[in-house]
Design a protein around this motif. Sequence first.
Motif, PDB file in Angstrom:
ATOM      1  N   ALA A  89      38.005 -15.330  34.554  1.00 23.94           N
ATOM      2  CA  ALA A  89      39.439 -15.361  34.844  1.00 23.94           C
ATOM      3  C   ALA A  89      40.246 -14.764  33.689  1.00 23.94           C
ATOM      4  N   ALA A  90      39.838 -15.045  32.462  1.00 25.48           N
ATOM      5  CA  ALA A  90      40.559 -14.526  31.293  1.00 25.48           C
ATOM      6  C   ALA A  90      40.426 -13.012  31.165  1.00 25.48           C
ATOM      7  N   ASN A  91      39.366 -12.451  31.702  1.00 23.52           N
ATOM      8  CA  ASN A  91      39.136 -11.021  31.589  1.00 23.52           C
ATOM      9  C   ASN A  91      39.463 -10.265  32.876  1.00 23.52           C
ATOM     10  N   TYR A  92      40.152 -10.931  33.803  1.00 27.78           N
ATOM     11  CA  TYR A  92      40.525 -10.304  35.068  1.00 27.78           C
ATOM     12  C   TYR A  92      41.677  -9.322  34.819  1.00 27.78           C
ATOM     13  N   ARG A  93      41.575  -8.160  35.415  1.00 28.20           N
ATOM     14  CA  ARG A  93      42.629  -7.153  35.321  1.00 28.20           C
ATOM     15  C   ARG A  93      43.100  -6.807  36.718  1.00 28.20           C
ATOM     16  N   GLU A  94      44.403  -6.891  36.952  1.00 28.98           N
ATOM     17  CA  GLU A  94      44.987  -6.544  38.237  1.00 28.98           C
ATOM     18  C   GLU A  94      44.842  -5.057  38.505  1.00 28.98           C
ATOM     19  N   ALA A  95      44.685  -4.694  39.765  1.00 27.22           N
ATOM     20  CA  ALA A  95      44.697  -3.283  40.150  1.00 27.22           C
ATOM     21  C   ALA A  95      46.123  -2.764  39.967  1.00 27.22           C
ATOM     22  N   PHE A  96      46.270  -1.569  39.486  1.00 27.34           N
ATOM     23  CA  PHE A  96      47.623  -1.043  39.228  1.00 27.34           C
ATOM     24  C   PHE A  96      48.036  -0.011  40.260  1.00 27.34           C
ATOM     25  N   ARG A  97      47.256   0.212  41.252  1.00 31.08           N
ATOM     26  CA  ARG A  97      47.600   1.136  42.333  1.00 31.08           C
ATOM     27  C   ARG A  97      48.088   0.401  43.520  1.00 31.08           C
TER      28      ARG A  97
END
Length: 97
Positions: A89-97
Amino acid sequence: MSEMITKSHALVAQFGDTLDRLLDGIENFVANSRPTLGGERFLTDREVSARLKVSRRTLQDYRNTGMIAYYQLGGKILYKESDIELMLAANYREAFR
């Protein structure tokens, strides 16, 4: 219902097959489940590496850099399942597209 049901009857065979599948499911569950300790499940490095799809050597790098929490008991390394989930969870990155 004058038909006598014997052990060679189709219903008995079907019932036996159902019991066999049920037994296989129970054996699989018992083999793959682990009892909890204080409500927490602990995983081995082999289990964690399989779940994360990384090598055991990569897990060692994660331990050495402090990226992942672990317990060491003698030569055995254990990870709390909740710590693995927190790390993900701490290393989750949201998609930016």
